[in-house]
Design a protein around this motif. Structure first.
Motif, PDB file in Angstrom:
ATOM      1  N   GLN A  13      -0.221  15.614  -4.517  1.00 37.59           N
ATOM      2  CA  GLN A  13       0.107  17.044  -4.565  1.00 37.59           C
ATOM      3  C   GLN A  13       1.580  17.251  -4.240  1.00 37.59           C
ATOM      4  O   GLN A  13       2.141  16.547  -3.399  1.00 37.59           O
ATOM      5  CB  GLN A  13      -0.736  17.808  -3.543  1.00 37.59           C
ATOM      6  CG  GLN A  13      -2.234  17.889  -3.844  1.00 37.59           C
ATOM      7  CD  GLN A  13      -2.527  18.876  -4.954  1.00 37.59           C
ATOM      8  OE1 GLN A  13      -2.709  18.476  -6.107  1.00 37.59           O
ATOM      9  NE2 GLN A  13      -2.567  20.149  -4.613  1.00 37.59           N
ATOM     10  N   PRO A  14       2.197  18.250  -4.852  1.00 36.83           N
ATOM     11  CA  PRO A  14       3.589  18.567  -4.495  1.00 36.83           C
ATOM     12  C   PRO A  14       3.658  19.343  -3.188  1.00 36.83           C
ATOM     13  O   PRO A  14       2.697  20.024  -2.788  1.00 36.83           O
ATOM     14  CB  PRO A  14       4.068  19.427  -5.676  1.00 36.83           C
ATOM     15  CG  PRO A  14       2.833  20.035  -6.234  1.00 36.83           C
ATOM     16  CD  PRO A  14       1.732  19.047  -6.006  1.00 36.83           C
ATOM     17  N   VAL A  15       4.794  19.207  -2.518  1.00 36.81           N
ATOM     18  CA  VAL A  15       5.037  19.978  -1.297  1.00 36.81           C
ATOM     19  C   VAL A  15       4.896  21.467  -1.609  1.00 36.81           C
ATOM     20  O   VAL A  15       5.367  21.947  -2.638  1.00 36.81           O
ATOM     21  CB  VAL A  15       6.447  19.688  -0.751  1.00 36.81           C
ATOM     22  CG1 VAL A  15       6.828  20.667   0.346  1.00 36.81           C
ATOM     23  CG2 VAL A  15       6.523  18.260  -0.220  1.00 36.81           C
ATOM     24  N   GLY A  16       4.243  22.179  -0.702  1.00 38.69           N
ATOM     25  CA  GLY A  16       4.088  23.615  -0.877  1.00 38.69           C
ATOM     26  C   GLY A  16       2.847  24.030  -1.636  1.00 38.69           C
ATOM     27  O   GLY A  16       2.530  25.226  -1.704  1.00 38.69           O
ATOM     28  N   LEU A  81       1.154  22.584   1.577  1.00 39.47           N
ATOM     29  CA  LEU A  81       1.246  21.220   2.078  1.00 39.47           C
ATOM     30  C   LEU A  81       2.668  20.845   2.469  1.00 39.47           C
ATOM     31  O   LEU A  81       3.643  21.265   1.838  1.00 39.47           O
ATOM     32  CB  LEU A  81       0.746  20.239   1.023  1.00 39.47           C
ATOM     33  CG  LEU A  81      -0.770  20.159   0.856  1.00 39.47           C
ATOM     34  CD1 LEU A  81      -1.114  19.363  -0.392  1.00 39.47           C
ATOM     35  CD2 LEU A  81      -1.409  19.536   2.088  1.00 39.47           C
ATOM     36  N   LEU A  82       2.761  20.005   3.510  1.00 34.84           N
ATOM     37  CA  LEU A  82       4.026  19.422   3.947  1.00 34.84           C
ATOM     38  C   LEU A  82       4.011  17.933   3.631  1.00 34.84           C
ATOM     39  O   LEU A  82       2.941  17.330   3.469  1.00 34.84           O
ATOM     40  CB  LEU A  82       4.198  19.617   5.462  1.00 34.84           C
ATOM     41  CG  LEU A  82       4.060  21.035   6.000  1.00 34.84           C
ATOM     42  CD1 LEU A  82       4.087  21.015   7.524  1.00 34.84           C
ATOM     43  CD2 LEU A  82       5.184  21.922   5.465  1.00 34.84           C
ATOM     44  N   LEU A 108      -4.466  11.199   0.387  1.00 35.67           N
ATOM     45  CA  LEU A 108      -3.596  12.298  -0.036  1.00 35.67           C
ATOM     46  C   LEU A 108      -2.143  11.868   0.039  1.00 35.67           C
ATOM     47  O   LEU A 108      -1.697  11.388   1.083  1.00 35.67           O
ATOM     48  CB  LEU A 108      -3.821  13.532   0.849  1.00 35.67           C
ATOM     49  CG  LEU A 108      -2.844  14.690   0.653  1.00 35.67           C
ATOM     50  CD1 LEU A 108      -3.014  15.313  -0.736  1.00 35.67           C
ATOM     51  CD2 LEU A 108      -3.027  15.745   1.738  1.00 35.67           C
ATOM     52  N   THR A 109      -1.438  12.044  -1.053  1.00 36.02           N
ATOM     53  CA  THR A 109       0.005  11.813  -1.086  1.00 36.02           C
ATOM     54  C   THR A 109       0.683  13.116  -1.435  1.00 36.02           C
ATOM     55  O   THR A 109       0.384  13.721  -2.466  1.00 36.02           O
ATOM     56  CB  THR A 109       0.384  10.742  -2.127  1.00 36.02           C
ATOM     57  OG1 THR A 109      -0.323   9.536  -1.840  1.00 36.02           O
ATOM     58  CG2 THR A 109       1.879  10.477  -2.092  1.00 36.02           C
ATOM     59  N   VAL A 110       1.576  13.540  -0.568  1.00 39.29           N
ATOM     60  CA  VAL A 110       2.336  14.763  -0.811  1.00 39.29           C
ATOM     61  C   VAL A 110       3.760  14.356  -1.189  1.00 39.29           C
ATOM     62  O   VAL A 110       4.424  13.625  -0.450  1.00 39.29           O
ATOM     63  CB  VAL A 110       2.345  15.673   0.429  1.00 39.29           C
ATOM     64  CG1 VAL A 110       3.099  16.969   0.130  1.00 39.29           C
ATOM     65  CG2 VAL A 110       0.930  15.979   0.879  1.00 39.29           C
ATOM     66  N   LEU A 111       4.202  14.799  -2.363  1.00 44.05           N
ATOM     67  CA  LEU A 111       5.514  14.387  -2.862  1.00 44.05           C
ATOM     68  C   LEU A 111       6.514  15.539  -2.795  1.00 44.05           C
ATOM     69  O   LEU A 111       6.119  16.706  -2.918  1.00 44.05           O
ATOM     70  CB  LEU A 111       5.399  13.892  -4.302  1.00 44.05           C
ATOM     71  CG  LEU A 111       4.436  12.708  -4.518  1.00 44.05           C
ATOM     72  CD1 LEU A 111       4.336  12.394  -5.996  1.00 44.05           C
ATOM     73  CD2 LEU A 111       4.968  11.485  -3.755  1.00 44.05           C
TER      74      LEU A 111
END
Lengths: 111, 115
Positions: A13-16, A81-82, A108-111
């Motif tokens: 997921q992208p940041v935010g 997300l952060l 979960l990977t936040v990019l």
């Protein structure tokens, strides 16, 4: 027999962006439910636990929230997300104070 | 609050060697549980110890609960490559009331085995 399901298995997921992870338990009634986060494949950090519908206890203040809309359903959410939210999220259930049984987890990977 | 310390953080052994991980709690525990997490997997319950001084065995694994119910150990005899993974202890403490309790996990010991 009891089973615990989590989905999705992996998520990027992208940041935010918002987040919704779901956990369901089969074969038992009124379980205690837990959300853990495991960073860097090591220690388990308890995020939330619930002893009944609508009853949520938070262990660590953060931008995550949890809800239990049904007896055997536990949802972990975030509005934004952060990067630091990346990790392995594990749901677990127990019958009262008994052993905890973990689900397969969501990476979960936040990019 | 309750703290559960686990040592060592990492242990690398040759196949056939023994392995021990230790768990210490800052408070007296009602019981202690041990879990194993294989690489890429989720924690799986191994055993629960309840009585002071209790010793339980599962094949090559020996679990002990201290007399004061504040420490525990897991010993693996003659490790095999299938023993690879992270071993967690978790201390259960009753805080009073029917459902008022806390299960605190140690940070785990990562065991690697060289074949």
């Amino acid at each position: 027999s009891q089973t615990i399901h989590q989905w999705p298995a992996t998520l990027v997921q992208p940041v935010g962006s918002p987040l919704s992870l779901e956990c369901t338990v089969e074969g038992t009634s009124n379980p205690n439910l837990y959300w853990y986060r495991q960073a860097a494949g090591r220690g388990l950090q308890l995020l939330f636990y619930s002893v009944g519908i609508g009853q949520i206890s938070s262990e660590v203040p953060q931008n995550l929230s949890a809800s239990r809309p049904q007896d055997r359903q536990f949802i972990l959410s975030s509005k934004k997300l952060l990067l630091s939210d990346s990790g392995f999220y594990l749901c677990a259930w127990s019958a009262g104070s008994d052993t905890q049984y973990f689900g397969p987890g969501t990476r979960l990977t936040v990019l | 609050g309750q703290q559960v310390m686990q040592i060592p953080q990492y242990q690398h052994v040759q196949e056939g060697e023994d392995f021990t991980t230790y768990c210490n709690s800052s408070t007296t525990l009602s019981n202690i549980q041990w879990y194993k997490q294989r690489p890429g997997g989720h924690p799986v319950f191994l055993i629960q110890l309840v009585k002071s001084g209790e010793v339980k065995k599962q094949k090559r694994l020996t679990f002990q609960f201290g007399e004061a119910k504040k420490n525990s150990s897991l010993h693996i005899t003659a490790t095999q490559t299938t023993d690879v993974g992270t071993y967690f202890c978790a201390g259960y403490q009753e805080l009073g009331g029917g459902s008022n309790y806390k299960l605190t996990f140690g940070k785990g010991t990562l065991l690697t085995v060289n074949p």
